[in-house]
Design an enzyme around this catalytic site. Structure first.
Site, PDB file in Angstrom:
ATOM      1  N   PRO A   1       0.933  -1.098   0.101  1.00  0.00           N
ATOM      2  CG  PRO A   1       0.096  -0.937   2.299  1.00  0.00           C
ATOM      3  CD  PRO A   1       0.448  -1.830   0.945  1.00  0.00           C
ATOM      4  CB  CYS A   2       3.700   2.744  -2.516  1.00  0.00           C
ATOM      5  SG  CYS A   2       2.735   2.213  -4.171  1.00  0.00           S
ATOM      6  CG  HIS A   3      -2.714   3.335  -1.767  1.00  0.00           C
ATOM      7  ND1 HIS A   3      -2.400   1.926  -2.120  1.00  0.00           N
ATOM      8  CD2 HIS A   3      -3.183   2.936  -0.386  1.00  0.00           C
ATOM      9  CE1 HIS A   3      -2.731   0.847  -0.747  1.00  0.00           C
ATOM     10  NE2 HIS A   3      -3.825   1.895  -0.456  1.00  0.00           N
TER      11      HIS A   3
END
Length: 174
Positions: A144-146
């Site tokens: 989840p780099c978001h």
């Protein structure tokens, strides 16, 4: 795009396909170890990257792709908070693997900053390096780099674009 030749009864070494969902098309590749890519990049670009790293047989394999697609469906509909499909970070550099593993520990529905991740990996001044590692995340959405935002609260960049990042964060904050 072409794949290596294989007999229909032989599953490919790398399952390759795509997922069309709420944030657009994601290109998927799954090895025996797990999801090696879930990317917003063009299909041919991803195929070449995977072929360069893994070579061998690359092609469709519903037995390995369908579980990932089902989890993505569940995630986008708000029914899944944690992906259970294993992740294979072979396409990431050693430094990026460290950063991405820390991102996987950021809880659903929360955000963190580049500085916080840099602190967690013991490199408090490596903000730009952390940003570069996240920009190269080969397994978007699942890793989840978001969930990373700028220190001032601004969203910052995202491989899928600002609208995709906003959508992902909105899904997690329903």
């Amino acid at each position: 795009m072409t794949s290596s030749t294989y007999r229909s009864e032989d599953p490919p070494d790398v399952a390759f396909g795509r997922y069309d969902g709420a944030v657009g098309r994601l290109v998927l590749a799954v090895t025996a170890r797990g999801v090696v890519t879930c990317s917003f990049d063009e299909e041919n670009t991803v195929f070449e990257r995977v072929a360069k790293q893994f070579g061998s047989f690359i092609g469709p394999d519903a037995a390995r792709l369908d579980p990932v697609c089902r989890e993505l469906d569940a995630y986008f509909s708000g029914r899944l908070r944690t992906f259970t499909t294993p992740v294979d970070l072979t396409l990431a550099t050693p430094f990026a693997r460290t950063v991405l593993q820390k991102m996987m520990a950021v809880p659903y529905g929360t955000t963190t900053t580049y500085g916080e991740i840099a602190e967690r990996i013991g490199r408090p001044r490596a903000l730009r390096a952390v940003g570069n590692a996240l920009a190269q995340n080969p397994v978007c959405v699942i890793v989840p780099c978001h969930r990373i935002v700028q220190a001032d609260g601004e969203l910052g960049d995202y491989a899928g674009g600002a609208a995709a990042k906003r959508h992902l964060l909105t899904v997690e904050n329903r």
